[in-house]
Design an enzyme around this catalytic site. Structure first.
Site, PDB file in Angstrom:
ATOM      1  N   ASP A 133      36.037  18.421 -12.300  1.00  0.00           N
ATOM      2  CA  ASP A 133      36.995  17.726 -11.435  1.00  0.00           C
ATOM      3  C   ASP A 133      37.176  18.464 -10.114  1.00  0.00           C
ATOM      4  O   ASP A 133      36.840  19.646  -9.998  1.00  0.00           O
ATOM      5  CB  ASP A 133      38.344  17.536 -12.138  1.00  0.00           C
ATOM      6  N   GLU A 176      40.556  20.823 -14.745  1.00  0.00           N
ATOM      7  CA  GLU A 176      40.881  22.219 -14.457  1.00  0.00           C
ATOM      8  C   GLU A 176      41.917  22.299 -13.353  1.00  0.00           C
ATOM      9  O   GLU A 176      42.848  23.095 -13.397  1.00  0.00           O
ATOM     10  CB  GLU A 176      39.604  22.977 -14.027  1.00  0.00           C
TER      11      GLU A 176
HETATM   12 ZN   LIG Z   1      37.787  25.552  -9.290  1.00  0.00          ZN
END
Ligand SMILES: [Zn+2]
Length: 378
Positions: A66, A129
């Site tokens: 992401d 993340e």
């Molecule tokens: Zn990163």
């Protein structure tokens, strides 16, 4: 490969499945089976795959798929089209943080397969993340439960290919203030959630000032102290109404070795003993809740000696570094696997408009993976 990966808009609020399916079919074409670890809704997935023999002592190459939003940022190139400029930099969202590393891993797959690997190489690619490392815990658990024990993890976040063996811990918290609505001329009849949220922010600022005095010399993180940030504030419905609700999305980062729970504990104490009683004195229906949104364990230098030795061998470096930001490294380390952070690009370009990775950094990453493969063949 980087061009293909950048073209998928994997901003954390979106599904990452198109990109994951692309990676999966690429691995399939090369005869490498992969395992998906989806979220509860089935809208996102982590992926892991193993190249080489099923044996202990492998190396995990870890990355998140992401990226952060481009909303409102003054980009001069299309963020979803990899653009090389004459300055030798490759522009696009995620080039540096951190599709660059994932692209290098995937592009080197044929070389990994040609090698006579004595120990396996594992790909571990996560989702979410950037919004608190939400995908990685399930990925790491499944990976650790499925493959023979790896000996080291390389988290390819941008470090300019330096070896990082220490990172701060971090906590994300949602503070919700519930007040009582009233006409803004009748402040005695209600309680403004926004005003009390303001008191809380002021207290966080004071706490940050206090913690900034507590610097340490044994660690080279900059800044060398705990930091606090209120990232999103929302609340209120009109200029002439006392706000019924206000929420703060805030967080803190604590140096490795310091108590990662101190800020949350002190915030809870302040709310319970001082702020909430003051709010309730105005109206019994008022309320404040603190809900933990995320927690990222620290990475402590003394726990990652073996991984450091290997990574330095592959970068040719001779020293390690600390970083103040959080990564998935602490999650792998939490499962007892020595972990370092080492990847192409500069964190200064991450999350910025016109994010880029230098081509020379991608070359350095290729060289790193090349030396890793030679080691794995030994
Ligand atoms: Zn990163």
């Amino acid at each position: 490969m980087l061009k293909r990966l950048v073209a998928f808009d994997t901003t954390s609020r979106n599904s990452n499945l198109d990109l994951i399916k692309y990676i999966q079919s690429y691995l399939d074409e090369h005869g490498v089976p992969s395992t998906l670890v989806p979220n509860a809704e089935g809208t996102k997935a982590n992926l892991f795959a193993t190249i080489g023999p099923d044996r202990e002592g492998g190396i995990v190459l870890s990355g998140h798929t992401d990226v952060v939003p481009v909303d409102g940022q003054p980009w001069t190139t299309d963020p979803w089209t990899l653009t090389e400029k004459p300055d030798g930099n490759l522009y696009g969202r995620g080039t540096c943080d951190m599709k660059g590393f994932i692209a290098a891993c995937l592009a080197n797959l044929p070389a990994f397969q040609r090698a006579r690997l004595k120990v396996p190489l594992h790909f571990a690619f996560s989702y979410d993340e950037e919004i608190g490392c939400l995908g990685a815990p399930a990925l790491v658990e499944k990976l650790v439960g499925s493959v023979s024990r790896p000996q080291a993890v390389i988290v390819g976040e941008p470090t300019m290919m330096s070896v990082v063996n220490a990172q701060n811990s971090g906590g994300g918290i949602i503070a919700t203030f519930t007040g009582v609505e009233a006409h803004s001329s009748m402040t005695h009849l209600g309680v403004s959630a926004i005003h009390f949220a303001g008191d809380f922010i002021h207290w966080l600022n004071e706490l940050q000032g206090e913690l900034a005095q507590r610097t340490r010399n044994d660690i080279d993180t900059v800044p060398g102290h705990t930091t606090i940030n209120v990232g999103i504030i929302s609340g209120g419905t009109a200029g002439n109404i006392l706000a019924r609700e206000c929420t703060l999305n805030w967080g803190y980062r604590t140096l490795p070795g310091d108590d990662p729970w101190e800020v949350q504990r002190r915030a809870e104490k302040y709310v319970a003993e001082l702020l909430l009683p003051r709010m309730r004195a105005r109206h019994p229906d008022a309320n404040i809740t603190l809900r933990r949104r995320s927690f990222l364990p620290p990475l402590k230098p003394e726990e990652n000696v073996e991984a450091v030795k290997l990574a330095l061998q592959w970068t040719g470096g001779n020293r390690t570094y600390s970083v103040p930001y959080g990564t998935e490294a602490g999650i792998f380390r939490g499962h007892g696997i020595p972990t370092v952070i080492c990847g192409p690009g500069d964190i200064a370009q991450a999350h910025q408009p016109d994010e880029f990775v230098a081509r020379s950094q991608m070359d350095a990453c290729d060289a790193f993976l090349g030396r890793m493969v030679q080691w794995a063949e030994r």
